[in-house]
Motif scaffolding. Structure first.
Motif, short mmCIF file in Angstrom:
data_model
loop_
_atom_site.label_atom_id
_atom_site.label_comp_id
_atom_site.label_asym_id
_atom_site.label_seq_id
_atom_site.Cartn_x
_atom_site.Cartn_y
_atom_site.Cartn_z
N UNK A 3 40.80 47.28 33.81
CA UNK A 3 40.56 46.27 34.83
C UNK A 3 39.24 46.61 35.51
N UNK A 4 38.31 45.67 35.56
CA UNK A 4 36.99 45.90 36.16
C UNK A 4 36.86 45.12 37.46
N UNK A 5 36.43 45.78 38.54
CA UNK A 5 36.26 45.07 39.80
C UNK A 5 34.84 44.55 39.94
N UNK A 6 34.54 43.93 41.09
CA UNK A 6 33.24 43.30 41.29
C UNK A 6 32.10 44.30 41.32
N UNK A 7 32.41 45.59 41.54
CA UNK A 7 31.38 46.62 41.59
C UNK A 7 31.19 47.33 40.25
N UNK A 8 31.88 46.85 39.22
CA UNK A 8 31.73 47.45 37.90
C UNK A 8 32.59 48.68 37.68
N UNK A 9 33.43 49.04 38.66
CA UNK A 9 34.33 50.18 38.51
C UNK A 9 35.54 49.74 37.69
N UNK A 10 35.88 50.52 36.70
CA UNK A 10 37.00 50.17 35.83
C UNK A 10 38.20 51.09 36.07
N UNK A 66 37.60 36.52 36.75
CA UNK A 66 39.00 36.19 36.53
C UNK A 66 39.74 36.21 37.87
N UNK A 67 40.42 35.11 38.26
CA UNK A 67 41.11 35.05 39.55
C UNK A 67 42.15 36.15 39.69
N UNK A 118 42.79 43.34 48.83
CA UNK A 118 41.35 43.34 48.54
C UNK A 118 40.54 43.22 49.82
N UNK A 119 41.01 42.38 50.74
CA UNK A 119 40.33 42.20 52.03
C UNK A 119 40.29 43.52 52.79
#
Length: 370
Positions: A89-96, A157-158, A254-255
């Motif tokens: 799973x990859x987040x918006x910062x590119x961390x998987x 991806x939502x 996430x918030x």
């Protein structure tokens, strides 16, 4: 029915019911982005060492592989036998983060770092008892160069789709519940806050030690309170609630991780502790349960009651009010709620959530103006 006062939470499976009643609207604009990649063991572990790849956290009910399973994995790779796909799973910062395959990657990391010796090998018995540095150099290189096949779930991806995909991936054998999935997907300030609050003396006292920590029931209760508290105090910018409990709770985590100011996180901690502390002081260990059934058995801690009462006691100064009067008001309200089944069935529809927090506001006004 036998007494079970420290295991279930009344309506703890509500999120399962709500997901069925309100499926994700897979519209034409929904973007699902999953990339297929290939990385060597060496490359994947290098990324992990630099913090670019995070091993998903352990869950209390999941056993870590023993040395036999780890050795069989190493032997399979050295024999050239394909191993199952790994999901990231990859987040918006590119961390998987590893969604599926954590035990495999952990075993590879431990062996390459010489943390265990190979045992019970059926195909390569000559390597038995050896660590990574002791096996032939060619085999060391073969292991490090082995190509791992991965699928990466990427933005944009939502959240609801990511959550659904994560659930499907884990159905094969792990069968995580939804709070365990949230804990794995949204590591950060949110998971730290939930752990701290659920392990606090305030939580244990308010619930009468009646909520076990296994399967993260306790963290689920705390998360629901925090999420609805922020929502009904208008502190969740651009986050709306439309009976979508899974997407809503994921968005709140996430918030907290990425957008909430430090002051707000501290405020949430203080408010939750205050509400739980006051609940325990005024109502005692049975305050978050409805009255026993005619059989006399205690009923479990009620999920909706936890949210309402902790919210109410955030706004009551127990040092300036008559404890017995407050207790009587709450007792009367609980009887009415129980008789009307306001916290039974589908409690997570937008209408039902709004109704119970409006009721909580009315109780606060009644007590404070008594």
């Amino acid at each position: 029915m036998t007494e079970q006062i420290d295991d279930p939470i009344e309506l703890e499976d509500q999120e399962e019911l709500e997901l069925a009643a309100h499926p994700h609207p897979m519209g034409t604009e929904t973007q699902i982005r999953i990339a297929k990649e290939q990385s060597s063991v060496y490359e994947l572990l290098r990324k992990e060492s630099k913090g670019l790849l995070v091993l998903a956290p352990n869950f209390q009910r999941i056993d870590v592989w023993d040395k036999k399973h780890k050795s069989e994995l190493i032997e399979s790779i050295l024999m050239g036998i394909p191993i199952p796909l790994i999901y990231l799973f990859e987040d918006e910062n590119g961390i998987r983060q590893i969604v599926d395959g954590k035990q495999r990657i952990t075993a590879l990391k431990e062996f390459i770092n010489n943390r265990f010796t190979l045992s019970e090998l059926s195909m390569l018995p000559s390597l038995k008892g050896q660590k990574f540095d002791q096996i032939p150099t060619l085999l060391q290189a073969k292991l490090e160069d082995y190509q791992l096949q991965t699928y990466v779930i990427q933005p944009p991806t939502p959240e609801s789709v990511k959550f659904n995909l994560f659930e499907r991936v884990n159905r094969g054998g792990v069968n995580l519940n939804k709070q365990e999935m949230r804990h794995a997907l949204y590591q950060g300030r949110a998971t730290t806050l939930l752990q701290e609050l659920s392990e606090s003396e305030e939580f244990k006292s308010a619930t009468g030690f009646g909520v076990k920590s296994n399967r993260m029931r306790d963290r689920y209760l705390v998360l629901r309170f925090i999420a609805f508290y922020l929502y009904f105090t208008n502190q969740l910018p651009n986050i709306h609630y439309r009976s979508d409990i899974d997407g809503f709770l994921a968005s709140v985590m996430k918030f907290i991780n990425h957008q909430a100011p430090t002051e707000l996180v501290e405020h949430m901690r203080s408010v939750c502790l205050l509400g739980m502390r006051n609940t325990a002081i005024i109502l005692g260990e049975s305050g978050l349960r409805f009255a026993p059934k005619p059989s006399g058995n205690k009923r479990p801690v009620n999920m909706g009651l936890f949210e309402m009462l902790v919210f109410i006691f955030c706004y009551i100064d127990v040092s300036k009010t008559n404890h017995q009067e407050i207790k009587q008001v709450i007792k009367q309200q609980k009887v009415e709620i129980d008789q009307m089944d306001l916290l039974a069935g589908s409690i997570d529809t937008t209408t039902h959530v709004t109704e119970r927090f409006n009721l909580a506001q009315q109780v606060i006004q009644r007590i404070n103006h008594a």
